[in-house]
Design a protein around this motif. Structure first.
Motif, mmCIF file in Angstrom:
data_model
loop_
_atom_site.group_PDB
_atom_site.id
_atom_site.type_symbol
_atom_site.label_atom_id
_atom_site.label_comp_id
_atom_site.label_asym_id
_atom_site.label_seq_id
_atom_site.Cartn_x
_atom_site.Cartn_y
_atom_site.Cartn_z
ATOM 1 N N TRP A 200 0.647 -1.184 0.177
ATOM 2 C CA TRP A 200 0.012 0.233 -0.171
ATOM 3 C C TRP A 200 0.772 1.351 -0.002
ATOM 4 O O TRP A 200 2.050 1.309 0.462
ATOM 5 C CB TRP A 200 -0.931 0.116 1.207
ATOM 6 C CG TRP A 200 -0.385 -0.073 2.567
ATOM 7 C CD1 TRP A 200 0.101 -1.301 3.083
ATOM 8 C CD2 TRP A 200 -0.082 0.995 3.259
ATOM 9 N NE1 TRP A 200 0.852 -0.840 4.319
ATOM 10 C CE2 TRP A 200 0.445 0.411 4.454
ATOM 11 C CE3 TRP A 200 -0.092 2.332 3.424
ATOM 12 C CZ2 TRP A 200 1.004 1.386 5.678
ATOM 13 C CZ3 TRP A 200 0.201 3.157 4.434
ATOM 14 C CH2 TRP A 200 0.892 2.638 5.413
ATOM 15 N N ARG B 292 -9.098 2.645 2.586
ATOM 16 C CA ARG B 292 -7.426 3.249 2.966
ATOM 17 C C ARG B 292 -7.507 4.731 3.245
ATOM 18 O O ARG B 292 -8.562 5.498 2.830
ATOM 19 C CB ARG B 292 -6.498 3.061 1.824
ATOM 20 C CG ARG B 292 -5.891 1.565 1.926
ATOM 21 C CD ARG B 292 -5.210 1.156 0.553
ATOM 22 N NE ARG B 292 -6.065 0.940 -0.437
ATOM 23 C CZ ARG B 292 -6.709 -0.184 -0.526
ATOM 24 N NH1 ARG B 292 -6.496 -1.277 0.367
ATOM 25 N NH2 ARG B 292 -7.527 -0.639 -1.718
ATOM 26 N N ASP B 293 -6.628 5.307 4.103
ATOM 27 C CA ASP B 293 -6.713 6.855 4.656
ATOM 28 C C ASP B 293 -6.509 7.825 3.336
ATOM 29 O O ASP B 293 -5.826 7.473 2.576
ATOM 30 C CB ASP B 293 -5.520 6.700 5.491
ATOM 31 C CG ASP B 293 -5.666 8.079 6.302
ATOM 32 O OD1 ASP B 293 -5.606 9.366 5.859
ATOM 33 O OD2 ASP B 293 -5.817 7.890 7.735
ATOM 34 N N ALA C 175 -3.962 0.603 -3.991
ATOM 35 C CA ALA C 175 -3.533 -0.746 -3.661
ATOM 36 C C ALA C 175 -2.775 -1.454 -4.759
ATOM 37 O O ALA C 175 -3.633 -1.219 -6.077
ATOM 38 C CB ALA C 175 -4.647 -1.483 -2.953
ATOM 39 N N ASP D 86 -11.377 -0.570 -1.516
ATOM 40 C CA ASP D 86 -10.437 0.139 -2.497
ATOM 41 C C ASP D 86 -10.263 -0.724 -3.607
ATOM 42 O O ASP D 86 -9.368 -0.235 -4.712
ATOM 43 C CB ASP D 86 -9.224 0.888 -1.616
ATOM 44 C CG ASP D 86 -9.932 1.972 -1.035
ATOM 45 O OD1 ASP D 86 -10.791 2.773 -1.328
ATOM 46 O OD2 ASP D 86 -9.295 2.350 0.095
ATOM 47 N N THR E 168 -1.632 8.862 6.840
ATOM 48 C CA THR E 168 -1.838 7.474 7.285
ATOM 49 C C THR E 168 -1.340 7.233 8.527
ATOM 50 O O THR E 168 -1.987 6.375 9.254
ATOM 51 C CB THR E 168 -1.284 6.542 6.034
ATOM 52 O OG1 THR E 168 -1.905 6.853 4.747
ATOM 53 C CG2 THR E 168 -1.313 5.044 6.247
ATOM 54 N N THR F 220 -3.668 5.934 -1.031
ATOM 55 C CA THR F 220 -5.094 5.522 -1.399
ATOM 56 C C THR F 220 -4.985 4.419 -2.438
ATOM 57 O O THR F 220 -5.967 3.842 -2.952
ATOM 58 C CB THR F 220 -5.901 6.508 -1.945
ATOM 59 O OG1 THR F 220 -5.549 7.049 -2.969
ATOM 60 C CG2 THR F 220 -6.229 7.683 -0.750
ATOM 61 N N SER G 22 -7.808 0.212 6.596
ATOM 62 C CA SER G 22 -7.333 -0.953 6.170
ATOM 63 C C SER G 22 -5.874 -1.161 6.555
ATOM 64 O O SER G 22 -5.434 -2.338 6.652
ATOM 65 C CB SER G 22 -7.250 -1.092 4.410
ATOM 66 O OG SER G 22 -8.638 -0.946 3.867
ATOM 67 N N GLU G 23 -5.084 0.012 6.470
ATOM 68 C CA GLU G 23 -3.703 -0.115 6.791
ATOM 69 C C GLU G 23 -3.540 -0.769 8.147
ATOM 70 O O GLU G 23 -2.408 -1.438 8.389
ATOM 71 C CB GLU G 23 -3.034 1.280 6.689
ATOM 72 C CG GLU G 23 -2.988 1.846 5.330
ATOM 73 C CD GLU G 23 -4.073 2.616 5.190
ATOM 74 O OE1 GLU G 23 -3.967 3.444 4.041
ATOM 75 O OE2 GLU G 23 -5.368 2.771 5.659
ATOM 76 N N ASP H 209 -12.621 -5.284 1.187
ATOM 77 C CA ASP H 209 -11.795 -4.193 0.578
ATOM 78 C C ASP H 209 -12.248 -3.558 -0.436
ATOM 79 O O ASP H 209 -12.208 -3.740 -1.650
ATOM 80 C CB ASP H 209 -10.560 -5.033 0.128
ATOM 81 C CG ASP H 209 -9.404 -4.250 -0.168
ATOM 82 O OD1 ASP H 209 -9.347 -3.048 -0.438
ATOM 83 O OD2 ASP H 209 -8.136 -4.988 -0.294
#
Length: 357
Positions: free
Chosen positions: A8, A289-290, A13, A233, A97, A11, A330-331, A231
């Motif tokens: 990652w 994701r952030d 992936a 993203d 993040t 944002t 997510s991270e 997920d």
């Protein structure tokens, strides 16, 4: 379908394919030689660590110029207080993040690539250490043109792997605890002469997880709620799920839940929505994701939830109908790091209200 490693940066992936077995257990203990190396001399050197295949790398002193393959290894170094040694990274963390001062420090690191660092740029970076978050590419497959070990040596770069990611994805056993993450922190602490800080981090993680285990550990497996990491993203056309070799499986398991796709060997896998419907999970984590701000994150979580509630394939799921959603970045769940332990606690507090303090 082949297993896939995910990395990652901000944002975005990136899904990596074709990784072959590296021969390292997900929860393997440190090699005794690694534990004892360097204790006879002042300063703790020489220090030796092994890669996924057991090949030993020895450090006579702390590295002074480190390049990280992605934000996972970068974050660990920042938390250890060795961030000033990092001269470049691939897959940089998006702004916001990391928390507070860590984010400020991370944004100052030179970005060598938004994805995989090109071979020539890596070899010409001036680094004396490259920390690889990906699986061993020398054994076949891989991400394009990566350096050989001979080329690393010729450039004066020592090359080591994070066992919690590079090795775990191709191990023969499920990842159900954070011992591999803790071992990486300990190992990097020894390499960078920050062992005292590494011990503090590991002790804190163990304490957090132990408290959760005390509260929910006696819950029978059959009574534990099923849990789906959505997920968002990664795309909604075909869901990408976390399998039993991904650190998220350990986070979910330690929190007292059952990963809906724990029967999938590997780290990630694409499935069909019919597979998710068949699992019919009790809880769904909105994997977002952030985005860099609280408002942007809320918007993304809202979008993910709205999609599940409106999509014909998912609106009838047990978790969706009950509103059983967890809004956790997510991270913190899928990236090996210190915050995995905090995420265990966060999930457990939601699934077991009143039991976890």
């Amino acid at each position: 379908m082949r297993s896939r490693s995910r990395v990652w940066g901000g944002t975005a992936a990136v899904v990596l394919g074709g990784l072959l077995a590296a021969g390292c257990g997900a929860s393997e203990k440190n090699d005794p030689a690694e534990e004892n190396a360097g204790k006879a001399v002042s300063g703790g050197y020489p220090v030796s660590v092994t890669d996924c295949a057991g090949v030993k790398t020895t450090f006579s002193e702390a590295p002074g110029k480190i390049v990280t393959s992605n934000a996972s290894s970068l974050e660990l170094l920042l938390r250890l207080g060795a961030g000033d040694k990092v001269i470049g990274t691939g897959f940089p963390p998006g702004k916001g993040t990391l928390p507070g001062a860590l984010d400020t420090e991370a944004q100052k690191v030179r970005v060598l690539s938004q994805s995989v660092i090109p071979k020539e740029k890596l070899l010409g970076s001036g680094a004396d250490l490259y920390i690889d978050t990906f699986a061993d590419m020398s054994m076949g497959g891989g991400m394009g043109d990566t350096p050989t070990e001979a080329e690393y040596k010729a450039a004066g770069i020592k090359h080591i792997y994070l066992k919690s990611t590079a090795c775990a994805a191709q191990s023969r056993s499920a990842l159900t605890d954070l011992s591999a993450v803790e071992a990486d922190i300990t190992s990097l602490g020894r390499i960078t002469d920050t062992s005292a800080r590494a011990k503090e981090l590991v002790t804190g993680m163990k304490s957090t997880v132990a408290a959760v285990q005390k509260a929910v550990g006696s819950t029978a497996q059959s009574a534990r709620p099923t849990y789906f990491f959505f997920d968002y993203d990664a795309g909604t056309k075909q869901p990408t799920v976390v399998c039993n070799r991904q650190v998220a499986n350990a986070v979910i398991t330690l929190a007292g839940a059952r990963n809906a796709f724990a029967d999938c060997d590997g780290d990630y896998k694409q499935v069909g929505w019919e597979d998710v419907i068949a699992k019919n999970p009790d809880w769904i984590q909105l994997g977002v994701r952030d985005r860099g701000s609280e408002a942007a994150n809320k918007k993304a979580f809202d979008e993910a939830e709205a999609w599940l509630r409106s999509n014909a394939a998912t609106k009838g799921l047990k978790a969706v109908k009950a509103g059983h959603f967890l809004r956790i970045g997510s991270e913190h769940t899928t990236i090996a790091g210190v915050e995995n332990a905090d995420t265990v606690e966060t999930i457990a507090k939601t699934l077991y209200p009143g039991k976890v303090g």
